[in-house]
Structures are given as C-alpha cells and as structure tokens.
Write a protein that holds these residues in place. Structure first.
Motif, PDB file in Angstrom:
ATOM      1  N   GLU A  13       0.834  -1.190   0.000  1.00  0.00           N
ATOM      2  CA  GLU A  13       0.000   0.000   0.000  1.00  0.00           C
ATOM      3  C   GLU A  13       0.878   1.253   0.000  1.00  0.00           C
ATOM      4  O   GLU A  13       1.958   1.263   0.581  1.00  0.00           O
ATOM      5  N   SER A  14       0.375   2.302  -0.641  1.00  0.00           N
ATOM      6  CA  SER A  14       1.075   3.579  -0.621  1.00  0.00           C
ATOM      7  C   SER A  14       0.058   4.704  -0.690  1.00  0.00           C
ATOM      8  O   SER A  14      -1.021   4.554  -1.276  1.00  0.00           O
ATOM      9  N   GLY A  15       0.440   5.842  -0.118  1.00  0.00           N
ATOM     10  CA  GLY A  15      -0.434   7.000  -0.114  1.00  0.00           C
ATOM     11  C   GLY A  15      -0.140   7.880   1.075  1.00  0.00           C
ATOM     12  O   GLY A  15       0.678   7.531   1.933  1.00  0.00           O
ATOM     13  N   PRO A  16      -0.793   9.030   1.151  1.00  0.00           N
ATOM     14  CA  PRO A  16      -0.540   9.952   2.254  1.00  0.00           C
ATOM     15  C   PRO A  16      -1.005   9.401   3.592  1.00  0.00           C
ATOM     16  O   PRO A  16      -2.026   8.717   3.664  1.00  0.00           O
ATOM     17  N   SER A  55      -6.844   8.838  -0.860  1.00  0.00           N
ATOM     18  CA  SER A  55      -6.478   8.050  -2.044  1.00  0.00           C
ATOM     19  C   SER A  55      -5.283   7.165  -1.725  1.00  0.00           C
ATOM     20  O   SER A  55      -4.245   7.664  -1.287  1.00  0.00           O
ATOM     21  N   LEU A  56      -5.448   5.870  -1.949  1.00  0.00           N
ATOM     22  CA  LEU A  56      -4.385   4.898  -1.715  1.00  0.00           C
ATOM     23  C   LEU A  56      -4.200   4.015  -2.942  1.00  0.00           C
ATOM     24  O   LEU A  56      -5.146   3.767  -3.683  1.00  0.00           O
ATOM     25  N   GLN A  82      -0.991   3.404   7.769  1.00  0.00           N
ATOM     26  CA  GLN A  82      -1.781   4.205   8.710  1.00  0.00           C
ATOM     27  C   GLN A  82      -2.247   5.478   8.013  1.00  0.00           C
ATOM     28  O   GLN A  82      -1.430   6.208   7.434  1.00  0.00           O
ATOM     29  N   VAL A  83      -3.536   5.738   8.090  1.00  0.00           N
ATOM     30  CA  VAL A  83      -4.093   6.988   7.579  1.00  0.00           C
ATOM     31  C   VAL A  83      -4.818   7.677   8.732  1.00  0.00           C
ATOM     32  O   VAL A  83      -5.698   7.086   9.365  1.00  0.00           O
ATOM     33  N   THR A  84      -4.426   8.892   8.979  1.00  0.00           N
ATOM     34  CA  THR A  84      -5.041   9.693  10.033  1.00  0.00           C
ATOM     35  C   THR A  84      -5.787  10.848   9.390  1.00  0.00           C
ATOM     36  O   THR A  84      -5.245  11.536   8.511  1.00  0.00           O
TER      37      THR A  84
END
Length: 125
Positions: free
Chosen positions: A6-9, A19-20, A120-122
């Motif tokens: 997985e990658s993304g902000p 968006s991932l 992890q997405v916050t």
C-alpha cells in the motif's frame, strides 16, 4: 510469491478524499482470477471490508461505505486504487490491500491468502 504494498498519504484533512494505491508483484491482476480487496481497521476495532475488484474489472463494495468509496485499477502497472471521499476523523485507520479467492463472508484474515503490511491513515485538521 505474491506481494502487495500500500502507498499514499498518511494524513488527510476532514472533508477531503483519501487516495491509496496497492501495487501487486509476483502475480497478475488481469489474468489470475482473484478478488483484490481493500480492508481497514480503525483503532481498537475489527477488520472492515471496503470493497474489491476482480481480474475482469468487476467491482464490489461493502454496504457501510459504498456511497463514499471508489475502487479502480491500472492493469499496465498491476495496481489498484482506493478513493474514500468526504472523510472524517472516524475514517482514521490502518488500510490494507489483500487478495482472496472469494468475496469475504466475515471480517477475518482467513478470508485472504495475501495482504500488504498496511498503511496508517489519520484524518485530522
């Protein structure tokens, strides 16, 4: 061996779109018949299946997030993507991509044979 990454902000502001991207190696998304899924796990809670895309491009969404979720793929890059719109702090979670040979019946890792390490997405201003 199949690997998913997985990658993304890691930080998204409320009301924005998360968006991932999941990059698949060791297997082809367009020739192997599997369900390529997005799953998330909020802090202190169980797994939640968000949706999946198949080798033929068929897309399935989980009922709770269906109205805000969009899954797509880029077969030339062997990637599939997740977009979650209008996010709130309740969307804070570890997001995973995974492969399974059927649509999940429950919320267990046993539904999948390969999955990524998670990202992890916050959601916070």
């Amino acid at each position: 061996q199949v690997q998913l990454q997985e990658s993304g902000p890691g930080l998204v502001k409320p009301s924005q779109t998360l968006s991932l991207t999941c990059t698949v190696s060791g297997g082809s998304m367009s020739t192997d018949y599997y369900y390529w899924s997005w799953i998330r796990q909020p802090p202190g809670k169980g797994l939640e299946w968000m949706g999946a895309i198949t080798d033929s491009g068929s897309i399935y969404y989980g009922p709770s997030l269906k109205s805000r979720t969009l899954i797509s793929r880029d077969t030339s890059k062997n990637q599939f993507t997740l977009q979650l719109s209008s996010v709130t702090p309740e969307d804070t979670a570890v997001y995973y991509c995974a492969r399974g040979d059927h649509l999940p019946y429950g919320s267990s890792w046993s539904e999948y044979d390969y999955w990524g390490q998670g990202t992890q997405v916050t959601v916070s201003s």
